[in-house]
Design a protein around this motif. Structure first.
Motif, PDB file in Angstrom:
ATOM      1  N   SER A 212       0.904  -1.035  -0.098  1.00 27.99           N
ATOM      2  CA  SER A 212       0.098  -0.179   0.068  1.00 27.99           C
ATOM      3  C   SER A 212       0.873   1.207   0.060  1.00 27.99           C
ATOM      4  CB  SER A 212      -0.910   0.106   1.264  1.00 27.99           C
ATOM      5  OG  SER A 212      -0.138  -0.329   2.287  1.00 27.99           O
TER       6      SER A 212
ATOM      7  N   SER B 203      -7.090  -1.311   2.661  1.00 30.17           N
ATOM      8  CA  SER B 203      -8.003  -0.608   1.566  1.00 30.17           C
ATOM      9  C   SER B 203      -8.167   0.826   2.133  1.00 30.17           C
ATOM     10  CB  SER B 203      -9.211  -1.498   1.707  1.00 30.17           C
ATOM     11  OG  SER B 203     -10.436  -0.717   1.151  1.00 30.17           O
ATOM     12  N   THR B 204      -8.533   1.469   1.118  1.00 30.10           N
ATOM     13  CA  THR B 204      -8.884   2.982   1.802  1.00 30.10           C
ATOM     14  C   THR B 204     -10.173   3.099   2.271  1.00 30.10           C
ATOM     15  OG1 THR B 204      -9.980   3.507  -0.467  1.00 30.10           O
ATOM     16  CG2 THR B 204      -7.454   4.019  -0.386  1.00 30.10           C
ATOM     17  N   LYS B 205     -11.082   1.965   2.009  1.00 29.87           N
ATOM     18  CA  LYS B 205     -12.411   1.954   2.639  1.00 29.87           C
ATOM     19  C   LYS B 205     -12.428   0.987   3.940  1.00 29.87           C
ATOM     20  CE  LYS B 205     -17.304   1.783   1.235  1.00 29.87           C
ATOM     21  NZ  LYS B 205     -18.473   1.337   0.035  1.00 29.87           N
TER      22      LYS B 205
ATOM     23  N   ASP C 217     -14.479   5.753   2.841  1.00 25.69           N
ATOM     24  CA  ASP C 217     -13.367   5.925   2.368  1.00 25.69           C
ATOM     25  C   ASP C 217     -12.677   7.048   2.779  1.00 25.69           C
ATOM     26  OD1 ASP C 217     -11.269   5.954   0.444  1.00 25.69           O
ATOM     27  OD2 ASP C 217     -12.698   5.320  -1.200  1.00 25.69           O
TER      28      ASP C 217
END
Length: 582
Positions: free
Chosen positions: A11, A301-303, A308
């Protein structure tokens, strides 16, 4: 506590003022030695897979001990990367799991096995005598368990998303039973190999009573489940594996990783302070912590949940961990120990910030009081929240029926989000229930940052011998979207401590302190702060039957008449750690 082992998905790392050139890493070919039998002190052999750089000489070692199979692609890929970078990597199945001998009993017995493994590694011809440990959740637990044994070879650790005290951190937070994780994870991680839990009717399983037989109702007999239920008070069973009273025995520094929506959000800060303030060595007191807007799986994950948090929320934890190992195990002066010990992602503004201590030294501790005219039920009621102390106000009332508990909607859950979701979600459906009291501030005139531990002090009455009280901190946007930040529970019989339960006198007012864990959030201008109060959060926690009977064997239920007071004599409030604007 099943998770993405060591969060190995790559990431983006956020930009800081300390931009640096990446450390150049070697790129060794890898020699694999699989299912190497590793002897323990009692004659049991554990299975270790070893990944070595194909080169002459000795190497520092990264050790990972897992109940989830040491031969999964994610584990192998991480081991290969470490070996490419000049580390020996040992991945071991814990006792009684997969290829290791012995009998598995969840979460116990890992201190001696970890120590014996470290001593064995230190004596191998490829070892240079320095060992670091890596991994999260259960893989973090085994790090904390072995660290106080102080192997001469253990140099540093990197535990992710794990507590140090099983009683308050995992199984019985607030004295309640953390039902969802205990049952789903327990059913998945029993026996020798992984078990499927995707074909159960979890709605029915969670509702079965008595609690102690729930494992059998779901199709298995789990001895550790029955022990967890039976040991409802804090006793020698829990104390035997509690690391929080052993900080002074830990010599190795820790790089700790956590998330605001992780099951162990609060515990990561306890562990951080434990070593920073009480670690046995100057090295242990150089421990560090990073916390993002993440659930148990961390930065994948961004969410998280509904929200988000943007690309800036992602962080290359593998790179951070490698820098940690490079410094402590290889002696590379990469500057990591000179950086701020605490790195926090502040939600609301979605920015990273470096800090030096926890709680933050500049915290303005503010009491925000619960108010109403006696009708705070639902978000449409007249409950309010403000720094103004209450006068003579009527109390609020609701009926808690354990047969119809308030449902869990997101939050700090683990480890099966397809069964019980984790993270932030809109709470308005929950807040339309008559057994949920809502106390909401006026729209804020300016941004207000709340970063730190959250506590609700509640003055309340019930008509039975025992009950539960729950509370939740919510950020209400200008659209009305009600985003949960953190929540907590207290079982009334444990209001004075977890070792000696005391039943209630029906109709008497008691003061309760509800630990809502932690958050780091800016309530934006125009947003409102809301506190929810109720008596259940199911199936995250088990249901209190309101009878005062034994919690594990009770098959009787009764409705409870609940009263929450907020007057001059009984000023119920939330203690907010407000961070002044800079």
């Amino acid at each position: 506590m099943s998770f993405l082992p060591s969060a190995t998905l790559k990431s983006r790392r956020f930009a800081t003022s300390r931009e640096r050139l990446p450390t150049m890493q070697p790129n060794y070919a890898v020699d694999m030695r699989l299912n190497i039998r590793t002897p323990m002190r009692d004659g049991v052999d554990l299975s270790s897979d070893i990944y070595l750089p194909k080169a002459s000489g000795k190497f520092p070692t990264v050790l990972m001990r897992t109940p989830y199979d040491n031969n999964t692609p994610l584990m192998i890929e991480k081991a290969m990367r470490l070996a490419n970078s000049g580390y020996a990597c040992v991945i071991q199945d814990v006792r009684g799991r997969w290829d290791s001998d012995g009998v598995h009993y969840a979460l116990f017995g890992h201190g001696p096995d970890g120590f014996d493994t470290q001593e064995w590694i230190g004596q191998q011809e490829w070892s240079d005598g320095k060992i670091g440990m890596a991994g999260g959740s259960y893989l973090g637990w085994v790090q904390w368990q072995s660290a106080p044994h102080r192997s001469q070879y253990l140099t540093c650790i990197a535990p992710r998303v794990m507590c140090g005290d099983l009683y308050s951190g995992l199984i019985h937070p607030g004295g309640a039973f953390q039902l969802n994780v205990a049952l789903t994870w327990g059913m998945r991680t029993n026996g020798r190999t992984a078990q499927s839990i995707d074909y159960h009717n979890w709605t029915e399983a969670f509702r079965s009573i008595p609690l102690i037989d729930m494992d059998q109702q779901a199709g298995r007999t789990l001895q550790f489940w029955r022990d967890w239920v039976t040991h409802s008070e804090y006793d020698s069973y829990w104390d035997s594996v509690n690391v929080e009273n052993k900080w002074g025995e830990i010599a190795a520094p820790a790089l700790i990783m956590g998330g605001w929506y992780d099951l162990y959000s609060h515990n990561t800060f306890i562990n951080f302070n434990g070593l920073r303030l009480h670690g046995r060595t100057p090295e242990a007191r150089q421990s560090q912590l990073i916390v993002g807007p993440w659930p148990h799986a961390l930065s994948v994950s961004t969410k998280t949940g509904d929200v988000d948090f943007g690309s800036n929320s992602l962080y290359d934890l593998e790179d951070l961990e490698l820098r940690w190992f490079d410094y402590w195990l290889k002696g590379i002066d990469n500057g990591i120990v000179g950086e701020a010990p605490l790195r926090l992602f502040i939600m609301g503004v979605n920015e990273w910030r470096d800090e030096s201590e926890w709680p933050l030294a500049r915290t303005d501790w503010q009491k925000w009081y619960l108010h109403s005219s006696g009708n705070a039920n639902t978000l449409l009621g007249d409950g309010s929240l403000s720094p103004v102390e209450p006068g003579e106000e009527p109390a609020d009332h609701f009926v808690y029926d354990p047969d119809f508990p308030v449902q869990t909607v997101g939050g700090n859950n683990c480890c099966s989000p397809h069964i019980v979701p984790w993270g932030p979600y809109d709470q308005r459906d929950v807040e339309m229930r008559s057994d949920v009291l809502c106390y909401t501030s006026e729209p804020l005139a300016a941004d207000l940052e709340v970063t730190g531990p959250i506590k609700v002090v509640l003055y309340a009455v019930t008509d039975g011998l025992d009950t539960d009280w729950t509370a939740k901190l919510v950020d209400v946007s200008t659209s009305g979207y009600a985003k949960n930040l953190c929540d907590g529970i207290v079982r009334a019989r444990y209001r004075e401590g977890f070792a000696a339960p005391k039943l209630l006198q029906p109709g008497q007012t008691y003061q309760y302190e509800i630990d809502l864990a932690v958050t780091g959030n800016v309530f934006r201008k125009g947003h409102r702060i809301r506190i929810e109060v109720s008596s259940s959060n199911f199936p995250r926690f088990d249901r209190n039957h309101n009878t005062g009977n034994d919690l594990g064997t009770d098959a009787e239920m009764r409705r409870a008449q609940q009263t929450v007071q907020h007057s001059r004599a009984h000023p119920s409030h939330v203690l907010l750690p407000v961070i002044p604007r800079q």
